[in-house]
Design a protein around this motif. Structure first.
Motif, PDB file in Angstrom:
ATOM      1  N   ALA A 165       0.838  -1.206   0.000  1.00 24.70           N
ATOM      2  CA  ALA A 165       0.000   0.000   0.000  1.00 24.70           C
ATOM      3  C   ALA A 165       0.870   1.251   0.000  1.00 24.70           C
ATOM      4  O   ALA A 165       2.034   1.229   0.385  1.00 24.70           O
ATOM      5  N   PHE A 166       0.259   2.352  -0.424  1.00 30.57           N
ATOM      6  CA  PHE A 166       0.950   3.639  -0.490  1.00 30.57           C
ATOM      7  C   PHE A 166       0.093   4.670   0.226  1.00 30.57           C
ATOM      8  O   PHE A 166      -1.070   4.882  -0.138  1.00 30.57           O
ATOM      9  N   ILE A 167       0.665   5.319   1.245  1.00 31.64           N
ATOM     10  CA  ILE A 167      -0.040   6.349   1.998  1.00 31.64           C
ATOM     11  C   ILE A 167       0.556   7.691   1.611  1.00 31.64           C
ATOM     12  O   ILE A 167       1.727   7.963   1.873  1.00 31.64           O
ATOM     13  N   GLY A 168      -0.244   8.540   0.966  1.00 29.12           N
ATOM     14  CA  GLY A 168       0.247   9.777   0.394  1.00 29.12           C
ATOM     15  C   GLY A 168       0.630  10.826   1.419  1.00 29.12           C
ATOM     16  O   GLY A 168       0.240  10.779   2.594  1.00 29.12           O
ATOM     17  N   SER A 169       1.363  11.821   0.958  1.00 25.67           N
ATOM     18  CA  SER A 169       1.862  12.884   1.805  1.00 25.67           C
ATOM     19  C   SER A 169       0.727  13.638   2.489  1.00 25.67           C
ATOM     20  O   SER A 169      -0.259  14.026   1.863  1.00 25.67           O
ATOM     21  N   GLY A 170       0.863  13.828   3.807  1.00 27.18           N
ATOM     22  CA  GLY A 170      -0.116  14.608   4.558  1.00 27.18           C
ATOM     23  C   GLY A 170      -1.424  13.901   4.828  1.00 27.18           C
ATOM     24  O   GLY A 170      -2.344  14.508   5.379  1.00 27.18           O
ATOM     25  N   ALA A 171      -1.551  12.630   4.473  1.00 24.35           N
ATOM     26  CA  ALA A 171      -2.785  11.889   4.762  1.00 24.35           C
ATOM     27  C   ALA A 171      -2.915  11.655   6.260  1.00 24.35           C
ATOM     28  O   ALA A 171      -1.918  11.582   6.988  1.00 24.35           O
ATOM     29  N   THR A 172      -4.172  11.515   6.720  1.00 27.87           N
ATOM     30  CA  THR A 172      -4.441  11.206   8.121  1.00 27.87           C
ATOM     31  C   THR A 172      -5.324   9.975   8.186  1.00 27.87           C
ATOM     32  O   THR A 172      -6.400   9.937   7.575  1.00 27.87           O
ATOM     33  N   GLY A 176      -7.348   2.696  14.256  1.00 32.01           N
ATOM     34  CA  GLY A 176      -7.910   1.384  13.971  1.00 32.01           C
ATOM     35  C   GLY A 176      -8.313   1.132  12.539  1.00 32.01           C
ATOM     36  O   GLY A 176      -8.779   0.038  12.215  1.00 32.01           O
ATOM     37  N   VAL A 177      -8.133   2.087  11.643  1.00 31.95           N
ATOM     38  CA  VAL A 177      -8.549   1.891  10.259  1.00 31.95           C
ATOM     39  C   VAL A 177      -7.622   0.892   9.569  1.00 31.95           C
ATOM     40  O   VAL A 177      -6.465   0.726   9.950  1.00 31.95           O
ATOM     41  N   VAL A 178      -8.152   0.211   8.541  1.00 38.36           N
ATOM     42  CA  VAL A 178      -7.389  -0.790   7.801  1.00 38.36           C
ATOM     43  C   VAL A 178      -7.264  -0.353   6.344  1.00 38.36           C
ATOM     44  O   VAL A 178      -8.264  -0.030   5.690  1.00 38.36           O
ATOM     45  N   ILE A 179      -6.040  -0.371   5.848  1.00 41.09           N
ATOM     46  CA  ILE A 179      -5.762  -0.103   4.440  1.00 41.09           C
ATOM     47  C   ILE A 179      -5.324  -1.431   3.825  1.00 41.09           C
ATOM     48  O   ILE A 179      -4.278  -1.978   4.180  1.00 41.09           O
ATOM     49  N   CYS A 180      -6.111  -1.951   2.920  1.00 39.32           N
ATOM     50  CA  CYS A 180      -5.841  -3.284   2.377  1.00 39.32           C
ATOM     51  C   CYS A 180      -4.735  -3.253   1.314  1.00 39.32           C
ATOM     52  O   CYS A 180      -4.282  -2.186   0.901  1.00 39.32           O
ATOM     53  N   ALA A 181      -4.345  -4.435   0.869  1.00 40.17           N
ATOM     54  CA  ALA A 181      -3.161  -4.599   0.031  1.00 40.17           C
ATOM     55  C   ALA A 181      -3.232  -3.789  -1.261  1.00 40.17           C
ATOM     56  O   ALA A 181      -4.277  -3.731  -1.917  1.00 40.17           O
ATOM     57  N   ARG A 182      -2.102  -3.177  -1.582  1.00 38.71           N
ATOM     58  CA  ARG A 182      -1.854  -2.471  -2.846  1.00 38.71           C
ATOM     59  C   ARG A 182      -2.765  -1.263  -3.053  1.00 38.71           C
ATOM     60  O   ARG A 182      -2.868  -0.736  -4.166  1.00 38.71           O
ATOM     61  N   SER A 183      -3.428  -0.803  -2.004  1.00 39.53           N
ATOM     62  CA  SER A 183      -4.278   0.371  -2.142  1.00 39.53           C
ATOM     63  C   SER A 183      -3.476   1.655  -1.982  1.00 39.53           C
ATOM     64  O   SER A 183      -2.374   1.660  -1.445  1.00 39.53           O
ATOM     65  N   VAL A 184      -4.072   2.754  -2.449  1.00 40.46           N
ATOM     66  CA  VAL A 184      -3.418   4.056  -2.422  1.00 40.46           C
ATOM     67  C   VAL A 184      -4.308   5.051  -1.687  1.00 40.46           C
ATOM     68  O   VAL A 184      -5.503   5.173  -1.994  1.00 40.46           O
TER      69      VAL A 184
END
Length: 214
Positions: A165-172, A176-184
């Motif tokens: 996964a990729f978490i962009g600059s300045g994201a919040t 407890g949130v879940v970011i699943c595989a290969r998501s942006v």
């Protein structure tokens, strides 16, 4: 163990600065573009060659630094890491002296923690992941392998980020949130609910869309 840097782009420049700040020895850089151009040095260190230069190195005497940036939709960074590991090389953990990482944090091989980053207690970070400049990971976050947390991103406690996964600059990302595989997660996005695999979310995460539709 002295280091060899793979790549000479923007991400590699930041790592070069980290290596100097940490007082580590850098033997040289491997980069196909520099080798093709006939460059002998890059930022004052020898250019060892392109990808083939690794065949001349002894994996028991040097550590590698993955200077390939993680671009959305590109598996190059992961592929470079996996192929080098298969050849017996190791990638040491690199932490900038200006970062703060709690003693309880678990860091996989090749993790890179840049200047100003904060990693709080009981965080786990998988192999070949990047915690970039001024990113903040609060308690009990779980970051899988080959993840990029971009500059200034904020992950509240207990966030789970799956592989690639990729978490962009300045994201919040709220607790407890879940970011699943290969998501942006787009730059500046506030994530308030789970993001499915292979999706991209921008702004408030009320309706993730397939990554291919972005």
């Amino acid at each position: 163990m002295p280091l060899v840097l793979l790549g000479a782009g923007g991400h590699a420049k930041v790592l070069f600065s980290l290596i100097k700040a940490a007082g580590r020895e850098l033997l040289g850089v491997c980069d196909p573009g520099l080798a093709k151009a006939g460059a002998s040095h890059w930022r004052g260190v020898p250019v060892l060659g392109g990808d083939d230069a690794l065949k001349t190195l002894d994996p028991s005497t040097v550590g590698l630094v993955n200077g390939i940036g993680q671009l959305v939709g590109s598996g190059l960074r992961q592929r470079v890491y996996e192929e080098a590991c298969a050849d017996g090389f190791t990638f040491p953990v690199l932490i900038h002296p200006a970062a703060w990482v709690d003693d309880s944090v678990e860091l996989g091989q090749g993790v890179q923690v840049m200047a100003g980053a904060i990693v709080q207690p009981d965080v786990r970070i998988g192999v070949n992941s990047v915690i970039n400049t001024r990113a903040s990971l609060d308690h009990d976050c779980v970051i899988a392998a080959h993840v990029h947390i971009a500059p200034g991103a904020v992950l509240c406690g207990g966030v789970v980020v799956a592989q690639g996964a990729f978490i962009g600059s300045g994201a919040t990302l709220i607790q407890g949130v879940v970011i699943c595989a290969r998501s942006v997660v787009g730059a500046g996005t506030v994530v308030v609910r789970e993001v499915p695999p292979d999706s991209i979310v921008k702004g408030l995460s009320v309706r993730p869309v397939p990554l291919t539709d972005s």
